[in-house]
Design a protein around this motif. Structure first.
Motif, PDB file in Angstrom:
ATOM      1  N   VAL A  61      37.680  -3.010-111.664  1.00 51.77           N
ATOM      2  CA  VAL A  61      37.684  -3.200-113.117  1.00 51.77           C
ATOM      3  C   VAL A  61      38.859  -2.451-113.732  1.00 51.77           C
ATOM      4  O   VAL A  61      39.551  -2.970-114.619  1.00 51.77           O
ATOM      5  N   MET A  62      39.118  -1.240-113.260  1.00 48.29           N
ATOM      6  CA  MET A  62      40.261  -0.477-113.771  1.00 48.29           C
ATOM      7  C   MET A  62      41.567  -1.201-113.482  1.00 48.29           C
ATOM      8  O   MET A  62      42.454  -1.262-114.344  1.00 48.29           O
ATOM      9  N   TRP A  63      41.688  -1.744-112.270  1.00 58.21           N
ATOM     10  CA  TRP A  63      42.915  -2.477-111.919  1.00 58.21           C
ATOM     11  C   TRP A  63      43.110  -3.668-112.855  1.00 58.21           C
ATOM     12  O   TRP A  63      44.211  -3.906-113.365  1.00 58.21           O
ATOM     13  N   LEU A  64      42.046  -4.418-113.093  1.00 57.59           N
ATOM     14  CA  LEU A  64      42.139  -5.579-113.978  1.00 57.59           C
ATOM     15  C   LEU A  64      42.476  -5.160-115.405  1.00 57.59           C
ATOM     16  O   LEU A  64      43.319  -5.792-116.067  1.00 57.59           O
ATOM     17  N   ALA A  65      41.831  -4.107-115.888  1.00 58.25           N
ATOM     18  CA  ALA A  65      42.094  -3.649-117.252  1.00 58.25           C
ATOM     19  C   ALA A  65      43.550  -3.228-117.415  1.00 58.25           C
ATOM     20  O   ALA A  65      44.211  -3.579-118.405  1.00 58.25           O
ATOM     21  N   ALA A  76      38.169  -5.185-123.206  1.00 61.55           N
ATOM     22  CA  ALA A  76      37.103  -4.205-123.339  1.00 61.55           C
ATOM     23  C   ALA A  76      36.209  -4.347-122.113  1.00 61.55           C
ATOM     24  O   ALA A  76      36.071  -5.440-121.565  1.00 61.55           O
ATOM     25  N   ILE A  77      35.625  -3.243-121.695  1.00 61.94           N
ATOM     26  CA  ILE A  77      34.734  -3.231-120.537  1.00 61.94           C
ATOM     27  C   ILE A  77      33.293  -3.201-121.024  1.00 61.94           C
ATOM     28  O   ILE A  77      32.924  -2.330-121.818  1.00 61.94           O
ATOM     29  N   ALA A  78      32.484  -4.153-120.570  1.00 65.88           N
ATOM     30  CA  ALA A  78      31.064  -4.192-120.920  1.00 65.88           C
ATOM     31  C   ALA A  78      30.248  -3.856-119.688  1.00 65.88           C
ATOM     32  O   ALA A  78      30.442  -4.436-118.618  1.00 65.88           O
ATOM     33  N   MET A  79      29.311  -2.939-119.845  1.00 62.36           N
ATOM     34  CA  MET A  79      28.523  -2.475-118.709  1.00 62.36           C
ATOM     35  C   MET A  79      27.124  -2.100-119.176  1.00 62.36           C
ATOM     36  O   MET A  79      26.879  -1.910-120.366  1.00 62.36           O
ATOM     37  N   ARG A  80      26.232  -1.972-118.201  1.00 64.00           N
ATOM     38  CA  ARG A  80      24.871  -1.569-118.517  1.00 64.00           C
ATOM     39  C   ARG A  80      24.810  -0.112-118.941  1.00 64.00           C
ATOM     40  O   ARG A  80      24.006   0.268-119.789  1.00 64.00           O
ATOM     41  N   LEU A 130      33.265  -7.774-117.509  1.00 64.21           N
ATOM     42  CA  LEU A 130      31.832  -7.542-117.335  1.00 64.21           C
ATOM     43  C   LEU A 130      31.598  -6.806-116.020  1.00 64.21           C
ATOM     44  O   LEU A 130      31.631  -7.400-114.940  1.00 64.21           O
ATOM     45  N   ASP A 131      31.372  -5.505-116.120  1.00 66.52           N
ATOM     46  CA  ASP A 131      31.159  -4.671-114.941  1.00 66.52           C
ATOM     47  C   ASP A 131      29.788  -4.949-114.337  1.00 66.52           C
ATOM     48  O   ASP A 131      28.785  -4.947-115.035  1.00 66.52           O
ATOM     49  N   ASP A 132      29.736  -5.175-113.031  1.00 67.62           N
ATOM     50  CA  ASP A 132      28.494  -5.473-112.312  1.00 67.62           C
ATOM     51  C   ASP A 132      27.791  -6.676-112.962  1.00 67.62           C
ATOM     52  O   ASP A 132      26.601  -6.637-113.266  1.00 67.62           O
ATOM     53  N   GLY A 133      28.544  -7.751-113.112  1.00 64.52           N
ATOM     54  CA  GLY A 133      28.042  -8.890-113.876  1.00 64.52           C
ATOM     55  C   GLY A 133      27.449 -10.031-113.068  1.00 64.52           C
ATOM     56  O   GLY A 133      26.928 -10.978-113.666  1.00 64.52           O
ATOM     57  N   PHE A 134      27.511  -9.986-111.735  1.00 63.28           N
ATOM     58  CA  PHE A 134      27.096 -11.158-110.966  1.00 63.28           C
ATOM     59  C   PHE A 134      25.629 -11.495-111.194  1.00 63.28           C
ATOM     60  O   PHE A 134      25.256 -12.665-111.280  1.00 63.28           O
TER      61      PHE A 134
END
Length: 348
Positions: A61-65, A76-80, A130-134
């Motif tokens: 996610v950091m690499w993509l951001a 923006a990063i969305a996470m639980r 979307l972090d851990d989005g699967f």
């Protein structure tokens, strides 16, 4: 094959895994029909996996951001926000905020509500990661990336609780691309073939976790950085509250350090002062105390590094994509452009 529970419980866990599989199948069928799925006006890129434990989602996610920021985008990063609360952010949220101060982090169990509120207040955001989005399928996504750890036996694993699979391997067909992480030994043809069997395509990219440098907090000195080979020949204590600590230990030993003792802790460990007092005692006589950034963002509020008996060492991890990087970058940008065109059409 071993699961998260003791092997002696397998006569119980295996039938439970069949029940779990049927529940997951019914749940996925509802999402496949579009039930309770919300689509947003900006592109959504999901980064996830099909197993419990770490596969490298945070560095990916950091690499993509960073890649999107360099291309002029405002992600923006969305996470639980696992392990966090209204008053105290979780460890991964803190890690993102430390590493990416210019990237907003949306942390909430109800991700749809939180994303909507963020977009209303921050209209400059033009991509959601979307972090851990699967498995979190309430949010519609324009690109589904799934990570598979080359060091784990994912393609021969069983469903929870008999194994570590959060979904059946057939679910890989739902992904747009599979990225193999921790591929320290290069491309694995056998693993690639097994992924192709379930995903329908070969892995798009292969990556490894690379330590860019070490943050070193030496008692009585200003914090400094050093190259990873600074560890060579040093006897260290480890305390690794991550999903796959064995991979970190292997990296430490590959750099020539000797692990004198390991204080076992859980992923997302909630540290307290008595627990850290035990760790401090173990560090007497050691040449370093190695923890991850995920641990450090919590521990630094509870200790004074100047009073620690040895240097506190925090590796900085980066994702190095050594095969398929161009193809991944192209896929990401193509999906973002396609999603933007679709949103423009819907808004006419």
């Amino acid at each position: 094959m071993s699961g998260p529970l003791p092997e002696l419980l397998r006569p119980i866990t295996l039938p439970l895994s069949w029940v779990y599989g049927r529940v997951i199948a019914r749940r996925n069928a509802r999402f496949d029909r579009g039930e309770r799925v919300e689509r947003f006006e900006v592109p959504v890129i999901s980064i996830g996996n099909i197993t419990t434990g770490g596969t490298g989602k945070t560095p990916m996610v950091m690499w993509l951001a960073q890649h999107l920021r360099e291309g002029g985008r405002h992600p923006a990063i969305a996470m639980r926000g696992y392990g966090g609360s209204r008053d105290e952010p979780g460890d991964e949220e803190r890690e993102y905020r430390d590493a990416l101060p210019d990237v907003p982090v949306i942390a909430a169990p109800e991700r749809c509500v939180a994303i909507r509120a963020h977009l209303n207040n921050h209209p400059d955001t033009d991509v959601i990661l979307l972090d851990d989005g699967f498995q979190h399928r309430f949010v519609a996504r324009d690109l589904e990336l799934v990570l598979i750890d080359a060091k784990r036996n994912t393609m021969r694993d069983a469903l929870l609780p008999a194994g570590h699979l959060r979904e059946p391997l057939d679910s890989l067909a739902r992904a747009d691309a599979v990225i193999v992480t921790r591929a320290d030994d290069g491309v694995d043809a056998e693993l690639a073939a097994r992924i192709e069997r379930y995903h329908g395509r070969m892995p798009l990219a292969w990556a490894r976790h690379r330590w860019s440098h070490l943050d070193i907090h030496v008692p009585g000195e200003t914090a400094r950085t050093a190259p990873p080979n600074w560890l060579n020949g040093r006897g260290v204590i480890t305390m690794l509250g991550v999903g796959h600590p064995e991979a970190v230990q292997q990296q430490i030993e590959s750099l020539g350090a000797k692990i004198l003792a390991n204080l076992p802790v859980r992923d997302h460990e909630r540290y307290d002062v008595p627990q850290l007092s035990v760790a401090r005692g173990l560090c007497d006589g050691a040449k370093g105390f190695i923890i991850t950034m995920k641990d450090w963002v919590k521990i630094r509020e509870l200790i004074d590094p100047d009073e620690w008996p040895c240097p506190i060492i925090v590796p900085r991890v980066a994702m190095e994509i050594f095969r398929g990087r161009q193809e991944l970058e192209t896929l990401v940008m193509d999906r973002i452009r396609a999603a933007g065109s679709g949103a423009a059409g819907r808004n006419r």
